[in-house]
Write a protein that holds these residues in place. Structure first.
Motif, PDB file in Angstrom:
ATOM      1  N   THR A 107      -2.083 -32.465 -17.842  1.00  0.00           N
ATOM      2  CA  THR A 107      -2.526 -31.365 -18.380  1.00  0.00           C
ATOM      3  C   THR A 107      -0.863 -30.623 -17.007  1.00  0.00           C
ATOM      4  O   THR A 107      -0.065 -30.194 -18.667  1.00  0.00           O
ATOM      5  CB  THR A 107      -3.258 -30.012 -17.665  1.00  0.00           C
ATOM      6  N   HIS A 135      -9.422 -34.553 -13.875  1.00  0.00           N
ATOM      7  CA  HIS A 135      -9.827 -33.077 -13.457  1.00  0.00           C
ATOM      8  C   HIS A 135     -10.641 -32.847 -12.652  1.00  0.00           C
ATOM      9  O   HIS A 135     -10.720 -32.479 -11.123  1.00  0.00           O
ATOM     10  CB  HIS A 135      -9.700 -32.067 -14.804  1.00  0.00           C
ATOM     11  N   ASN A 146      -1.017 -34.452 -11.946  1.00  0.00           N
ATOM     12  CA  ASN A 146      -1.662 -34.215 -13.159  1.00  0.00           C
ATOM     13  C   ASN A 146      -1.406 -34.438 -14.597  1.00  0.00           C
ATOM     14  O   ASN A 146      -0.521 -33.345 -14.804  1.00  0.00           O
ATOM     15  CB  ASN A 146      -1.969 -32.519 -13.210  1.00  0.00           C
ATOM     16  N   PRO A 154      -4.931 -27.306 -12.147  1.00  0.00           N
ATOM     17  CA  PRO A 154      -6.324 -28.583 -11.462  1.00  0.00           C
ATOM     18  C   PRO A 154      -6.839 -27.923 -10.509  1.00  0.00           C
ATOM     19  O   PRO A 154      -8.069 -28.281  -9.602  1.00  0.00           O
ATOM     20  CB  PRO A 154      -4.614 -29.740 -11.086  1.00  0.00           C
ATOM     21  N   GLN A 165      -9.969 -35.379 -19.709  1.00  0.00           N
ATOM     22  CA  GLN A 165     -10.081 -34.741 -18.714  1.00  0.00           C
ATOM     23  C   GLN A 165     -10.677 -35.607 -17.835  1.00  0.00           C
ATOM     24  O   GLN A 165     -10.624 -34.488 -17.198  1.00  0.00           O
ATOM     25  CB  GLN A 165     -10.528 -33.247 -19.540  1.00  0.00           C
ATOM     26  N   GLN A 208      -9.380 -25.098 -11.514  1.00  0.00           N
ATOM     27  CA  GLN A 208     -10.386 -26.721 -12.220  1.00  0.00           C
ATOM     28  C   GLN A 208     -11.720 -26.728 -11.093  1.00  0.00           C
ATOM     29  O   GLN A 208     -12.672 -26.880 -11.500  1.00  0.00           O
ATOM     30  CB  GLN A 208      -9.947 -27.097 -12.744  1.00  0.00           C
TER      31      GLN A 208
END
Length: 369
Positions: free
Chosen positions: A142, A186, A140, A162, A183, A165
């Motif tokens: 992020t 996500h 991921n 993740p 994004q 989220q």
């Protein structure tokens, strides 16, 4: 094709498909707003700034006013994953609720809630974590960024960010999440978890899956730079907060970075700092950026900065006045958050019951908790 090439080709394809879906949804929203439950939110790391306002708040208010069922998350648990201390978290949460209401988010139409107050949402993490692999989490963007840039060991909470989220999106069965292109991964995690949950556990009457597949609503919001020409972020002290006074705004704009060319043009690629300031005027006045630049022309950066200051202060004056009023009675703000959390808890509890039923972990009827 090598692995990275395959990945980037896939990403391109995903982006195109997501953009096409997003465009179709944008048209449908106007006709069928009742079809959508939208989830969006922010981490309470400090006061919200005009980058947040134009990047997401203004769009949330637009969607809320179209009649979408709007859910706004104050992601307080996501403040603790990368900090030793969380700072003034209570003040930041209060300030965020004030920013929301002052910007036009209406608690009568939107549910404002906080992670830490919704136990059943967080409990979904356990079954969800069983559906993803360690390497999927590490891929991921992020999480990868955090690993590369933070200079500290990755916490377990950060690694599972993740999935958290995904729980935010799935607990309330949101089917629409406004995001920027960066994004999209996500949303993909949330879709993957919804699908895998259904494949693994499904329902006995498997006509409808427990969780819907959420779609991304890709925002057309322009990317606003900080006043020094780099990314707008509180830690770089290059932001104008929504709640700043007119004088503070003027001082900051005066110090904003421009370039040595006197004649003002709108050219985001070769003149990012100047164009960013022109864009700010365009956002608050609704005028075309090229026209604004032409009008200033040889007036240079002094004239441009004066225009930025005046137009920003005029636009934000009513929002700032509402914000100050709201902060003068914090009890009302806490009550708004409390009501939102109450509603979110009802929905989360219901979803958790369905998850337990699907997983055959209902050991006695609904009447004993």
């Amino acid at each position: 094709m090598s692995d990275p090439e395959v990945l980037s080709a896939n990403a391109e394809g995903t982006l195109r498909a997501s953009q096409a879906r997003s465009d179709a949804i944008e048209k449908d929203l106007i006709v069928n707003p009742g079809r959508y439950r939208m989830l969006t939110g922010d981490r309470p790391t400090g006061k919200l700034h005009i980058g947040h306002y134009f990047g997401s708040l203004a769009n949330r208010v637009r969607l809320q006013n179209l009649g979408l069922d709007t859910w706004v998350l104050i992601a307080d648990y996501q403040v603790i994953y990368d900090r030793d201390g969380v700072g003034e978290i209570r003040d930041n949460v209060l300030s965020e609720v004030a920013d929301y209401l002052a910007s036009g988010i209406d608690p009568a139409q939107s549910t404002i809630f906080a992670h830490s107050q919704i136990p059943a949402l967080n409990q979904l993490l356990l079954p969800f974590l069983s559906l993803v692999t360690d390497s999927e989490l590490r891929r991921n963007p992020t999480v990868k960024d955090e690993l590369a840039n933070s200079g500290r060991p990755m916490s377990g909470l950060m690694l599972t960010f993740p999935v958290h989220q995904a729980a935010d999106i799935l607990f309330c069965k949101a089917n629409l999440v406004p995001v920027g292109k960066d994004q999209l991964p996500h949303i993909e995690v949330a879709r993957l978890i919804a699908r895998r949950f259904d494949e693994r556990y499904g329902r006995a009457d498997a006509t409808t899956p427990v969780f819907p597949q959420a779609d991304a609503l890709l925002s057309a919001a322009p990317h606003i730079l900080g006043l020094d020409g780099t990314k707008m972020s509180k830690s770089r002290q290059n932001v104008i907060e929504i709640g700043m006074s007119a004088d503070e705004t003027a001082k900051l704009v005066k110090k904003a970075k421009t370039d040595s060319e006197r004649h003002i043009t709108y050219d985001p690629v070769s003149r990012p700092e100047v164009s960013n300031l022109v864009m700010l005027v365009s956002l608050v006045t609704g005028r075309n950026p090229q026209d604004i630049a032409e009008e200033i022309g040889d007036g240079g950066s002094g004239t441009l900065k004066k225009m930025v200051t005046e137009s920003l202060n005029e636009y934000f004056a009513p929002i700032r006045a509402r914000r100050a009023d709201l902060l003068a009675s914090p009890d009302h703000l806490w009550q708004v958050l409390r009501d939102g959390c109450e509603k979110a808890n009802e929905v989360a509890d219901q979803t958790l019951l369905e998850v337990r039923a699907a997983m055959q972990m209902e050991y006695w009827g609904h009447d004993h908790h």
